[in-house]
Every structure is written in C-alpha cells, then in structure tokens.
Motif scaffolding. Structure first.
Motif, short mmCIF file in Angstrom:
data_model
loop_
_atom_site.label_atom_id
_atom_site.label_comp_id
_atom_site.label_asym_id
_atom_site.label_seq_id
_atom_site.Cartn_x
_atom_site.Cartn_y
_atom_site.Cartn_z
N PRO A 1 38.88 15.25 6.69
CA PRO A 1 39.81 14.21 7.11
C PRO A 1 39.31 12.79 6.85
O PRO A 1 40.07 11.85 6.98
CB PRO A 1 39.95 14.47 8.62
CG PRO A 1 38.67 15.16 8.99
CD PRO A 1 38.24 15.94 7.81
N GLU B 1 43.38 11.76 10.24
CA GLU B 1 44.00 12.42 11.39
C GLU B 1 44.00 11.55 12.64
O GLU B 1 44.91 11.65 13.45
CB GLU B 1 43.26 13.73 11.69
CG GLU B 1 43.45 14.77 10.62
CD GLU B 1 42.78 16.08 11.00
OE1 GLU B 1 43.32 17.13 10.66
OE2 GLU B 1 41.71 16.04 11.65
N THR B 2 42.98 10.76 12.79
CA THR B 2 42.90 9.96 14.02
C THR B 2 43.20 8.49 13.77
O THR B 2 43.28 7.70 14.72
CB THR B 2 41.49 10.03 14.64
OG1 THR B 2 40.57 9.41 13.73
CG2 THR B 2 41.06 11.45 14.91
N ALA C 1 45.28 15.93 16.82
CA ALA C 1 44.18 15.96 15.85
C ALA C 1 42.87 16.30 16.56
O ALA C 1 42.08 17.11 16.08
CB ALA C 1 44.07 14.61 15.15
N LEU C 2 42.65 15.68 17.72
CA LEU C 2 41.40 15.95 18.43
C LEU C 2 41.35 17.41 18.92
O LEU C 2 40.29 18.04 18.89
CB LEU C 2 41.23 15.00 19.61
CG LEU C 2 41.02 13.52 19.29
CD1 LEU C 2 40.61 12.76 20.54
CD2 LEU C 2 39.96 13.32 18.21
N ARG D 1 42.81 20.03 17.56
CA ARG D 1 42.52 20.89 16.39
C ARG D 1 41.04 20.83 16.03
O ARG D 1 40.39 21.83 15.79
CB ARG D 1 43.36 20.43 15.18
CG ARG D 1 44.84 20.74 15.29
CD ARG D 1 45.51 20.58 13.93
NE ARG D 1 45.31 19.27 13.34
CZ ARG D 1 46.14 18.24 13.51
NH1 ARG D 1 47.23 18.37 14.24
NH2 ARG D 1 45.88 17.08 12.95
N ARG D 2 40.55 19.59 16.02
CA ARG D 2 39.16 19.41 15.62
C ARG D 2 38.22 20.10 16.60
O ARG D 2 37.24 20.73 16.21
CB ARG D 2 38.88 17.91 15.60
CG ARG D 2 38.01 17.51 14.46
CD ARG D 2 38.01 16.02 14.32
NE ARG D 2 38.92 15.60 13.28
CZ ARG D 2 39.00 14.34 12.86
NH1 ARG D 2 38.25 13.41 13.42
NH2 ARG D 2 39.82 14.02 11.90
N SER E 1 37.42 22.84 9.70
CA SER E 1 38.71 22.26 9.99
C SER E 1 39.29 21.70 8.71
O SER E 1 38.64 20.97 7.98
CB SER E 1 38.56 21.18 11.06
OG SER E 1 39.10 19.97 10.64
#
Ligand SMILES: Cc1cc2nc3c(=O)[nH]c(=O)nc-3n(C[C@H](O)[C@H](O)[C@H](O)COP(=O)(O)OP(=O)(O)OC[C@H]3O[C@@H](n4cnc5c(N)ncnc54)[C@H](O)[C@@H]3O)c2cc1C
Ligand code: SF4
Lengths: 760, 342
Positions: free
Chosen positions: A436, A615-616, B314-315, B317-318, B328
């Motif tokens: 990511p 993603e973040t 997102a967190l 999933r991670r 991931s």
C-alpha cells in the motif's frame, strides 16, 4: 529520522574554495550559542525590573460585535490591580485602516477589548474575569465565499473587498490563450497558517520620566520605535526599543501590534514597569497569520512546452484588518519565474471576521508558488516533457517585470542542476508497487522578490582599547544568527580573527538606521555597510600605525591584534591604542543603493520524495534536496539551518498546518500546539542542502543575498507533485490531510468526506 | 485556573475518605490531563488529592501464568518499555508507545490514561458550554467535526482519546476499583460506558472511587495481538482511527477474535460481534475485507468525518492480515492509479 547537510555538498559547485573568503570560518558556531544553551541569553520574557507588574489582555469572544458597555469596577477594585484600560479611559488612538486601539466594534474573536496590569499573573487573570462587557453580537462572515456573497454584512464600509484589485499585465493574454495548444485551467486554494514562532509576541515596558523603553520581541527595533512613538504622539527620540535575543518571528513581528502600545499605556498609568507577553492562545488568535488564498490559474503552452500565457485571478483573505508590514504578493511569482510574454494577474483582498493576516515567511510567494508549480507539473505530464526540462525551456533570463537583467542570471538554472544531481532525479528508480505504500518524486522551482537588501543600513565600527574592534548595528538578531554572520563579515573585511571582535545589536538607541528583519534583507543590507566601515577603519588604523612605525601606510597590513609592515616590523593594536590615548578610530559604514540597471533575485529549487499510503491516506516526506541561490555563503551552518527550517515549515504548510475556525461562532478551535499540528522531528525527512555558494558581486561588494524566506517557497508544490507521481492524484488544496487524501484516493463515490474545498 | 487546595494523603484509605467527603475533590496522578483541564476551566476542583505518593497504590507490573496486573501508577513509559508486556501483550506495548510523546509518557499513569477526558475542541474551550460540560447542545454536530465519532452513542460525539484503553479492551482487561464502600472489579467494557443524561462522563467510576489496578488475562497460547494507529502526523497526535486486535488461529481457522476500534466513538468500540461469523473459518483476503466493512456497519458519520470509514477498514484489514501472517494486498481506493513520466 535524520537531518543532514552533506559536508561534501556545501562548497561543491560554487566558487573555488581557494577564492572563498569564508572558507576557513564558514563552519563557525554561533557567537550567542553558549549563552542560549546555558540559559544566560535574556529574551524579552526574561526581563525583570524592580516593581514590575504583569499584564494581560481581555479579548473578544465574538467574531463581530458592538460593545455597549464595559464595567471594570470590580476588576479595578481587586487588591493588586494597578491599572485597567478599555475604551472608556484609554487614549483614543487610531489603529489599522479604520479602527481604534480599543474599538467599540470588535471584528474577530480575539480582538483586544481591555487590559489590566497587576502584581501577579494570577491577579491579572482574575481581574480580566471580573470585567463585565455587554456585547451586541453582529452577523459575521468567516470565509471569503461568504464575505463576497451578495448581501453579506460588511466589516468595514460597504463591501468586504479591501480596495480595488491589483492588476498587473504585460503583453496580450488573450492572444496568448489563442496561441496555446494546451491549456491548464485550475482553481487552487491555500489555507490560513499560523506562524507559531517558539517565542510569543510581547514586551516589557518601562517609563523613566518621559522616556519609554520597550524590551520587545520584534523584527525591527527601529520600526517599532517609530510606530510606537507615533501611536503615543511622543517624539521618536523618547522611545528606545531593545531586542537582545529573539525566538523567531517569521514575519509576524515586523509591525507594532496593539499589545506593544497597551503595555506602554499600562506602564504609564500604573507608574510601574509592565511585563506583557502573550500566551500561545493569544499568539494564535491575534498576531497575524498567512492569508488563505483562492487562485484561478490558467496557463497556455505550445506542444514544445513554450508558455504562451499565464493568467491568475487571486483572492486573498486578509482577515478583519490590514495589519501592515510586507505585503502578500501572491501575484508576484506569476510575473517572474518563467519567460512568458502574456501575463495578467488580478489580486483582490477580502475582509473576513477572523484574525488579521500579516507577512509570513515569503508572504504570497508560498501560496502563488504552490499553484504555479503544480500547474507546471501538470503541464509537463500532459506534454510528456520532463518537469525540469519544461522549466528550462521557459527559463527567464531577465527580470521581465522591471525589464532589467539579473545580477545572477544563471543561478536558478544552476540550482536545477544542483538539486537534480544531488537528488538523482534522472537516475531515480521507483520501488515496485505492490504494497500500500507508494513512492514518488516531485520537483518545484521558485524565485523570490527579496534577498537583495537595500538602504538604509548603517553600522559603526570602532577600535577600542586594548586593541579590539567593536561593531555596532541597531538591527536585531531574530534567531537566524545575524549576530554571528555580521561578525564574520566584519572580521573578514578587516582581516582579523573574529575572536578580537565584539558586536552589539538590537538597540534603537545606537541611533543607526537599520533594516527590519524582513524580505530576507538583513545580511544583504548590512554586509556592504560593514565592508564600508571596515575599509575606513582599516585605513585609519594603518595611517596611525604608519606614523608610529615610520613606514608608509601602503606598506602596512592589518592582522589579528597587530599591524605588520612589509619590512617585518610590527605594532600591536594594544600599543596603538595606548598611543592614541583618548583619540578613537571609528567609522560609520552606510549601505549604498543597489544598481539601478540590474535586478537582484534569489531563487532555488527542491526535489522531494514522498511515500503515500494508499489505504490510510498518510503521506510521509522521505527526503528533500534543496538548492537556493543566496549569493556567497558566509556561514554554512546558518544557511543550512534556514534551509532546514524553511523546508520543515513548508512540509507543515503542505501536510498538516491549518487554522480551524468554528463555522458558527468564528472562534479559533486550534489556537494551541496540540491541535495546530506543526511537523515534529519524526515528520522531518532527510534534508540535504545542496549549497550553491555563488558570490553575487554584481549585487553588492560582499556578494551576499538573503536566505531567510526562500527555502519554504517551493516545498508544498514539490510535495504535491511527488504525491501525483506516487499515486496519480492531483492536489489543488493545501494542506494535504489524511482526510483530503482519502477523499481523493477513493474517488467520486466517497467525495466530500471532509470539507476542505474552501479555505477557512 | 481556579485556586485550589492540595492534599497529599499517605495511603489509600485516607484518600478514599477524602474523596468521599466532598464532590470537589479530584485525584491527581501525572497531571498531564487534569492540569490542562483546570487551566481551561473545564475542571475546577476545590481540592487536588495527590495519589502519586500513596504507599499502597501500586506502580508495579506483575506477570504470572494467569496474566498481568498493572498498578494504577504504572506509567505509559513503563508499559511501553517492559519486555514481558511486549512479549505477552504486543498490542498493549504498541498502544502505549504510540501515545503522546516520551516526556508525557514518563508522567502519564495508567489510571490517568483510562480517565482522561475527550480532546474535543469545543469541550476544551472555555467559550463553549457544550452538552458534555452540562450544557444543552453538542457544538461538534454541526461544527468542526473531522476528528469526531462516527458511531452515535447519544448526545456527545467526542472520541475516547486513550490508546491504551483501546488495547486493553481488545485484551479483555478488568479494572479494579476501590471506593469508600469497598472494592469492585469491572470488565473494561462495563467500566467504559458512553456519557448519558445524568452521567456525563465516559466511565462508571464513582466520585469516591479510585482505579487501583488493571488485570489483563493471559490469552490462550497461540494468540497474537496488534495495535495500529492512524495519525495526521508521525508522532504526538491522537488517533484519527486506531485498531486493537487479538487473534487466535486453530490450524488455519479462526478460533478467537477480538477487535476494538479507537477514534470512532465516545468509548473504545468493540466490533467483535460483527466479526463473530469469522470464527471457525479460514482468514482469506475476501473474508477479511468483508469483515472490515461489516465492522463499520451502523456508523453514522458527520459532515466532515466520513473518511474514518475507509481508514478504519484499512486498519482492520491490515491488522488481521498481519496477525494471520498473510501478506496484505493493497486495496487500492483509487479506481486506477495512473502515472505519467518521468
Ligand atoms: C499533548 C498531549 C498529547 C497526548 N497524546 C496522547 C495520545 O496520543 N494517546 C493517548 O492515549 N493519550 C494521549 N495523551 C493523554 C495522556 O495519555 C493522558 O493525559 C495521561 O494518560 C493522563 O494520565 P495522568 O497520570 O497524567 O492523569 P491526570 O492528569 O493526573 O489525571 C487524569 C484524570 O484521571 C483521574 N485519575 C488519575 N489517576 C486516577 C486513579 N488511580 N483513579 C481514579 N482516577 C484517577 C484524575 O482525577 C483525572 O480526572 C496526550 C496528552 C497530552 C497533554
Ligand atoms: S462532541 Fe461531546 S464534548 Fe464535543 S461538543 Fe459535542 S457534547 Fe461537547
């Protein structure tokens, strides 16, 4: 994280070390360094005087209101309270364009309403709480869009436009647009940023008979003296301003603010010295900010990259008042950075019910540069031309605004080459895009209207027993290291060791015209004056020595502590002073005007690598390489620290810093250092200063120019361009917050996850 | 700051008696939150009761086969730097290390971190008499709410600021309290309770009670835990969103899964229920992505904080990929990541 200046870079490209007069001393430490790290250095807040009182200012809780009444009775009656001032009893002093010192109308949350001086800070605070103010709240406008909406309440007069827009044009922009084969047409916005110098604003005021002394945190002791005398209607010679040490100003301390005069009035009223330093909260409400902007930019180009036109319609948010000082020229960079025949800018200034804007490190250029350099990058992508190559194709060889040649026409090009080489721009290999975290690189160039220095600027240089030199300048060292750099220039011009030199700064009573530390002007203004003074003093020292040594003056040379003749005979300066007795050798050096026929510019370029977490939305700046033309480098540590500080501040502007105002009340919600997010050390990437060190002897005898402002200018655009390179997302609104990044990264369906389209 | 009296009792009993005497008495531990609240006049106690030197209030971390017991005076730095904690409860050590700054972590205590008040800027500004402070209105609902809660738990939309509380929730800690009427022990999920009419605070702690210890049960062998925190700068920032997760796999199937979100509600926000269906199944990327979406079901973001939804997902999933040991795969939010030269 590590921050470094590669030593091998600092002298690599410019002058031959053998010819560099500062080669030996360029790494000198700060003269005041030991005082600062040991706590001996006395800042304004450290001043303690017998009988001194503590003052505090009551500020408006409303963004716009009329004051019906103030009752200070209870406050004044508190034991320990010595003076209370408000519109009822304070002298009626005009302030800003249309206001008063204590105005009956308050125009932003934070506007000064009353002030007290008391035995202790706690009593002063208690007294503030005892003041009863009856307000009639008025409708307010907090951003430019609402200020300009039809029927919006006017803050001053009848419209929230502060005067007519400034229009500047050359050539025929319409034709330029017709000739264009590609047009970039975009709206950019930038936010209100807060200076947050480590040391807040404030002063200690002392009256002795009719004479006022202000120990003030100011970027201009002489300007402050003049403005305070004017406000108090007393002769300038009755005011003395002293600034021994300062913890930064970034532009916000170049004008007299109300608290300076309030401190003086409280001291007069109470017949006591008064200590009035602002706290962080007040600092972030009422001592200036970087104006928000909205910029509608259009650039037209041929397929080969040649720019045919640049036009920009700019609105800048000035806040509730025009505070004065350096103006914010968002339009400036559009006219100068690139060769272009057809350029037009229109810059309008808009009032809002928020704290007044004031110059902030390269005012206007930071904002304009973000838009222009983002657009150039977009153009380069669209035309499939390397961004640096596109800039070279449009290189401005001359100052198109003033129609003059530059004193250093080639230096901008050289900074491109320096950063590109030191960064490895052309060799850059992107890591594989699996995880990511995506990396990318970006480039931005800049120029800056300041840095050339100008008169007036006077210094006094004196030979003092037992053979030392004393350099005096009224100019203040605002934390940049002016003291050290001036001493280095003086020692070098005299040809003596810096250890035999004393330097006195920051006192208007020295009666020496001096520049305000703004426009990156201090060194470039004073260094030539120092050369002038040193030449005179040296000549007279040699003459006096010639009489004693019975040698012709031409056969003598000044060295550290002594005069040496070709014949080998010497005379110590100590003996010379003894022989001189009460006669002194002293001279005043004056800054001559810059040449009319040439234009001085400072400029530079930065390359940035970023890592974006797709993603973040988190953005991390990985490394920055910066190269800036500041003429000859007198002290490479001082220049590097300006570069690093500027880049860090640029990172803050690009990523996290923004004043947040409650949309209903106009109250600033993050006037502190927890919620107003400056970059921390952990956010600071490797910063490499690829120094240019190119003496600009066409500009002045010392060959020096300023470096204070330039390093912040291109950082935001370079980051934006690197983010595009990393993830293909083009950013038009600073700052690039996690919220904004996620909105962009998730595309239309999630659009408007946070409201950051309009600057606040 | 309002003037106040200062008391330094020698033991717990004295402290509890003092607390029971008057409502204007507040415990002072590291002071990193309470003093700031007092300066902002959000808290104006008449008496500050220093509990830092109490002989019988523990500042120790003790581990045995049942788990860890941490005294209320243990600092965040102690937690962060204790090797046994890092080994047995990685999420807890990571949460402590991610909080505030080293200076603050040296001062901040475990008791204080559980009882710190929200960072909502309306709450912390003297200018606003918001609901949580006894007023009638939540100013954040229609104001600047980019850092606020996406789950609605009543009137207040502030988020719970404590990283450690979030991690402790995923680790199913218990909070040991002592009051003038005796001790009690609460599951952390009971200790935290959204503020409501009649009790406008984030915990059920009574005025005459103190936190004396926190007990963290040792997870079944094979469990792993993690704490992830998204911030808008690299350090010294509260979580935009954080995730504490604790996972035990049985072969390649989920045996136990606990997941708590921070930065999304007035209290640490367990989403384990939404993930219950994963138990007994393998943790494939599809399942993880679905679970992440499911965890946010029921969220009602405000005008400026919808970004927290994709961020939390997102967190999550991670965190799950990391615990399951599977690589991931970046889930690109952007429709296509295009790129030009160079
Ligand atoms: C700039 C800044 C940044 C921060 N960043 C973070 C962050 O990123 N993440 C994070 O989690 N936290 C963060 N914090 C909050 C910090 O963790 C808390 O302030 C700290 O944990 C509070 O602990 P303390 O011992 O100082 O409590 P105090 O300030 O002494 O007390 C806080 C409250 O707890 C009560 N209290 C304390 N001990 C007990 C006890 N044993 N029993 C009952 N009541 C008790 C007090 O009465 C008071 O109401 C930050 C704080 C600051 C100032
Ligand atoms: S979110 Fe809570 S603390 Fe913030 S304004 Fe609303 S009620 Fe007050």
């Amino acid at each position: 994280m590590q921050t470094l200046v590669r030593p091998s870079d600092t002298h690599a490209s410019g002058s031959d070390p053998g010819l560099d007069p500062y080669h030996a001393t360029s790494a000198a430490g700060r003269i005041e360094g030991p005082d600062k790290v040991s706590g001996r250095a006395r800042y304004s807040a450290d001043v303690r005087l017998p009988g001194m009182l503590w003052a505090k200012i009551l500020r408006s809780p409303h963004a716009h209101a009329r004051i019906h009444d103030i009752d200070t009775g209870a406050a004044a009656a508190l034991p320990g309270v010595h003076a209370v001032l408000c519109y009822r009893n304070a002298p009626d002093i005009p302030w800003y364009d249309h206001g008063r010192l204590f105005d009956r109308t308050v125009r932003f949350a934070g506007d000064e309403v009353a002030a007290v001086a008391a035995d202790s800070e706690a009593t002063a605070e208690e007294a503030l709480r005892a003041i009863r103010v009856t307000y009639e709240p008025l409708p307010c406008v907090l951003d430019m869009a609402s200020a300009l909406a039809p029927g919006a309440p006017a803050i001053h007069g009848t419209s929230n436009r502060a005067g007519d827009p400034a229009i500047e044009q050359r050539g025929n922009p319409r034709r330029g647009l017709r000739e264009a084969e590609l047009i970039i047409d975009r709206v950019y916005t930038t936010q209100v940023a807060l200076h947050n110098a480590l040391e807040p604003h404030g002063c200690v005021a002392l009256w002795q008979d009719e004479r006022l002394t202000l120990y003030a945190s100011t970027q201009g002791v002489n300007t402050l003296r003049c403005e305070v005398a004017d406000k108090l209607s007393i002769p300038e010679r009755q005011v003395r301003v002293v600034t021994e040490h300062m913890g930064g100003g970034f532009g916000a301390k170049q004008v007299a603010w109300k608290h300076d005069v309030i401190a003086a009035l409280l001291a007069r009223e109470s017949a006591r010295p008064v200590h009035l330093m602002l706290d962080r909260h007040a600092e972030n409400l009422a001592t200036g900010n970087r104006n928000a902007t909205r910029q509608h930019l259009r650039i037209g180009a041929k397929r080969d990259g040649t720019l045919t036109t640049i036009t920009a319609r700019i609105e800048i948010q000035i806040g509730a008042y025009r505070a004065g000082g350096e103006t914010s020229s968002v339009d400036g960079i559009y006219h100068s950075l690139y060769a272009c025949r057809n350029v037009r800018t229109e810059q309008a200034v808009v009032y809002t019910n928020t704290g007044p804007a004031v110059a902030f490190r390269a005012p206007g250029y930071v904002e304009g540069n973000f838009a222009l350099e983002s657009a150039l990058d977009e153009l380069a992508r669209a035309l499939n031309i390397d961004p640096i190559e596109l800039r070279l194709r449009n290189y401005a060889e001359t100052d198109q605004r003033r129609r003059k040649p530059y004193t250093s026409p080639d230096s901008l090009r050289r900074t491109y080459a320096r950063v590109s080489e030191a960064f490895g721009w052309r060799r850059y290999v992107r890591s594989v895009d699996s995880g990511p975290k995506r990396r990318g690189i970006g480039f931005a160039a800049h120029d800056w209207v300041g840095g050339g220095g100008s008169p007036p600027g006077k210094v006094r240089l004196t030979l003092v027993p037992p053979g030392r030199f004393r350099l005096e300048s009224a100019a203040q060292d605002i934390g940049t290291g002016t003291r050290t750099a001036l001493a280095q220039v003086c020692a070098q011009a005299l040809g003596v060791d810096i250890a035999t030199l004393d330097i006195a700064l920051g006192d208007s009573n020295l009666q020496l015209a001096s520049p305000t530390s703004a426009g990156s002007a201090t060194l470039a203004t004073l260094a030539p004056a120092i050369h002038g003074a040193a030449d005179q003093v040296r000549k007279r020292v040699l003459q006096a020595a010639a009489e004693l040594l019975l040698e012709p003056a031409q056969a003598l040379e000044l060295r550290t502590g002594r005069v040496v003749a070709n014949s080998g005979r010497e005379l110590s300066l100590r003996s010379l002073c003894e022989h001189l007795g009460r006669r002194t050798i002293t001279a005043i050096g004056k800054r001559a005007a810059n040449r009319r026929s040439q234009s001085i510019r400072t400029c530079g370029a930065q390359c940035v690598e970023v890592e974006v977490d797709i993603e973040t939305g988190e953005v991390r700046v990985v490394r920055v390489v910066a190269s800036h033309d500041c003429g000859r480098i007198v002290n490479r540590h001082l220049v590097a620290s300006q570069v690093m500080g500027g880049v860090m501040q640029g990172i803050g502007f690009a990523l996290t810093e923004a004043r947040v105002v409650d949309p209903r009340s106009g109250v600033v919600l993050n006037a502190n250092l927890e919620d107003y997010k400056l970059p921390t050390v952990a956010d600071t990437p490797v910063i490499i200063h690829a120094a240019l060190d190119l003496a600009d002897t066409e500009a002045n005898v010392a060959g020096v120019k300023g470096i204070g402002e330039p390093p912040i200018i291109p950082t935001a655009a370079a980051i934006a361009n690197a983010i595009f390179d990393a993830v293909g997302v083009r950013l038009y609104n600073t700052p690039f917050s996690v919220c904004g990044m996620l909105e962009k990264l998730s595309g239309p369906p999630h659009a408007r996850m946070c409201d950051n389209d309009e600057p606040r | 700051m309002k003037p106040f009296d200062y008391a330094a009792p020698v033991n717990l009993d004295h402290s509890l008696r003092a607390l029971a005497r008057g409502r204007g008495t507040r415990a002072l531990a590291g002071g990193t939150d309470l003093l700031a609240l007092m300066k902002a006049r959000v808290a104006s106690p008449d008496v500050l009761l220093n509990v830092k030197q109490l002989r019988d209030l523990s500042r120790d971390i003790a581990l045995d086969e049942r788990g860890a017991s941490l005294g209320a005076l243990v600092t965040l730095a102690d937690i962060e730097l204790d090797p046994a904690i890092a080994q047995a409860f990685p999420a807890l050590a990571q949460a402590a290390a991610s909080a505030a700054t080293p200076q603050l972590r040296n001062m901040a205590t475990l008791g204080g971190t559980l009882l710190q008040r929200p960072r909502c800027w309306y709450f912390r500004s003297e200018r606003f008499e918001c609901w949580l402070k006894g007023g009638t209105e939540c100013h954040a609902r229609h104001g600047e709410n980019q850092f606020h809660a996406v789950f609605d738990t009543g009137c207040c939309r502030a988020v719970h600021p404590s990283d450690v509380a979030c991690a402790l929730s995923a680790l199913k800690a218990e909070i040991e309290l002592r009051g003038s009427h005796g001790p009690r022990r609460l599951a952390i999920g009971e200790f935290f309770d959204p503020p409501r009419e009649g009790r406008r605070v984030e915990t059920v702690l009574r005025d005459d009670e103190l936190v004396v210890a926190v007990h963290v049960p040792r997870p079944a062998p094979g469990s792993r835990s993690i704490y992830l925190k998204a911030m808008d700068r690299a350090a010294w920032a509260f979580a935009l969103v954080s995730v504490a997760a604790c996972l035990r796999m049985d072969e390649d199937r989920v045996a136990e899964l606990e997941l708590v979100l921070g930065g999304v509600a007035t209290v640490p926000w367990p989403v384990g229920e939404a993930l219950r269906h994963l138990v007994g199944k393998p943790l494939a990327a599809r399942a993880i992505a679905e679970a992440a979406r499911g965890a946010l079901a029921g969220a009602e973001p405000l005008r400026m904080n919808a970004y927290k939804l994709p961020l939390a997902q997102a967190l999550i999933r991670r965190a799950l990929h990391s615990l399951a040991g599977s690589a991931s795969e970046a889930v690109s939010l952007a429709p296509e990541l295009h790129r030009g030269p160079p």
